[in-house]
Write a protein that holds these residues in place. Structure first.
Motif, short mmCIF file in Angstrom:
data_model
loop_
_atom_site.label_atom_id
_atom_site.label_comp_id
_atom_site.label_asym_id
_atom_site.label_seq_id
_atom_site.Cartn_x
_atom_site.Cartn_y
_atom_site.Cartn_z
N GLU A 1 0.61 -1.14 0.00
CA GLU A 1 -0.17 -0.20 0.17
C GLU A 1 0.55 1.28 0.01
O GLU A 1 0.54 2.15 -0.67
CB GLU A 1 -0.92 0.10 1.15
N ALA A 2 1.97 1.22 0.81
CA ALA A 2 2.59 2.55 0.86
C ALA A 2 3.47 2.63 -0.58
O ALA A 2 3.49 3.73 -1.04
CB ALA A 2 4.01 2.26 1.73
N ALA A 3 3.92 1.55 -1.32
CA ALA A 3 4.28 1.68 -2.59
C ALA A 3 3.47 2.12 -3.50
O ALA A 3 3.85 2.87 -4.45
CB ALA A 3 5.00 0.00 -2.98
N ALA A 4 2.19 1.60 -3.46
CA ALA A 4 1.22 2.05 -4.31
C ALA A 4 0.92 3.82 -4.13
O ALA A 4 0.97 4.45 -5.21
CB ALA A 4 0.01 1.47 -4.20
N LEU A 5 1.05 3.88 -2.95
CA LEU A 5 0.71 5.24 -2.76
C LEU A 5 2.06 6.28 -3.17
O LEU A 5 1.65 7.54 -3.77
CB LEU A 5 0.60 5.90 -1.21
N ARG A 6 3.28 6.01 -2.85
CA ARG A 6 4.38 6.45 -3.61
C ARG A 6 4.36 6.60 -5.15
O ARG A 6 4.67 7.62 -5.77
CB ARG A 6 5.59 5.64 -3.14
N ARG A 7 3.86 5.40 -5.95
CA ARG A 7 3.66 5.52 -7.30
C ARG A 7 2.52 6.70 -7.55
O ARG A 7 2.75 7.33 -8.66
CB ARG A 7 3.15 4.18 -7.75
N GLU A 8 1.80 7.06 -6.78
CA GLU A 8 0.88 8.01 -6.97
C GLU A 8 1.55 9.39 -6.47
O GLU A 8 0.74 10.51 -6.52
CB GLU A 8 -0.57 7.71 -6.33
N GLU A 9 2.90 9.39 -6.30
CA GLU A 9 3.46 10.72 -5.93
C GLU A 9 3.11 11.25 -4.59
O GLU A 9 3.19 12.44 -4.36
CB GLU A 9 3.36 11.56 -7.00
N VAL A 10 2.60 10.22 -3.53
CA VAL A 10 2.19 10.86 -2.29
C VAL A 10 3.53 10.82 -1.58
O VAL A 10 4.49 9.94 -1.48
CB VAL A 10 1.14 9.92 -1.63
N SER A 11 3.72 12.03 -0.84
CA SER A 11 5.13 12.09 -0.14
C SER A 11 5.11 11.24 0.89
O SER A 11 4.25 10.45 1.52
CB SER A 11 5.13 13.56 0.52
N ILE A 12 6.47 10.60 1.35
CA ILE A 12 6.85 9.89 2.44
C ILE A 12 6.21 10.40 3.74
O ILE A 12 5.62 9.48 4.61
CB ILE A 12 8.24 9.45 2.56
N ASN A 13 6.24 11.76 3.87
CA ASN A 13 5.88 12.28 5.12
C ASN A 13 4.32 12.06 5.21
O ASN A 13 3.59 11.87 6.23
CB ASN A 13 6.04 13.54 5.31
#
Length: 122
Positions: free
Chosen positions: A84-96
């Motif tokens: 889920e974290a990886a999917a959010l990152r692929r959507e350019e959601v920041s790590i913070n």
């Protein structure tokens, strides 16, 4: 959506499907453990000694069932969180932002993302 996005999304969906399967199996196992625990309680209240109850209890023991469920949920939950974290990152959601959504530190999210990149199936 690019082809690489599709394959990455497939991994994320697979992790979610595995979590759902694990949750269902966990509910079933916990219901069986609850029924056995209730029987142990009734037997003990009826005056049966603990040694007899534990000796006669069928495997898996209630405590074994609970431990098994917790372990399975921890694994499936971890896999889901990572994907889920990886999917959010692929959507350019920041790590913070992901860290805030998950209620963990940004360092934890960074570690999950590194783990996801190291996974040959990701």
């Amino acid at each position: 959506m690019r082809a690489s996005d599709h394959s990455a999304d497939d991994v994320t969906l697979q992790a979610l499907e595995q979590l759902i399967t694990c949750l269902g199996a966990s509910v079933d196992e916990l219901q069986r453990a609850q029924a056995r625990a209730e029987q142990l309680l009734a037997d003990r209240r009826a005056g049966r000694p603990w040694l007899d109850l534990v000796t006669e209890e069928a495997r898996p023991l209630v405590v074994e069932s609970v431990s098994s469920v917790l372990s399975a949920l921890a694994g499936a939950g971890h896999d889901w969180r990572r994907e889920e974290a990886a999917a959010l990152r692929r959507e350019e959601v920041s790590i913070n932002r992901i860290a805030a959504l998950f209620g963990v530190t940004r360092q934890r999210i960074s570690a999950l993302l590194r783990e996801s990149r190291d996974d040959p199936t990701a």
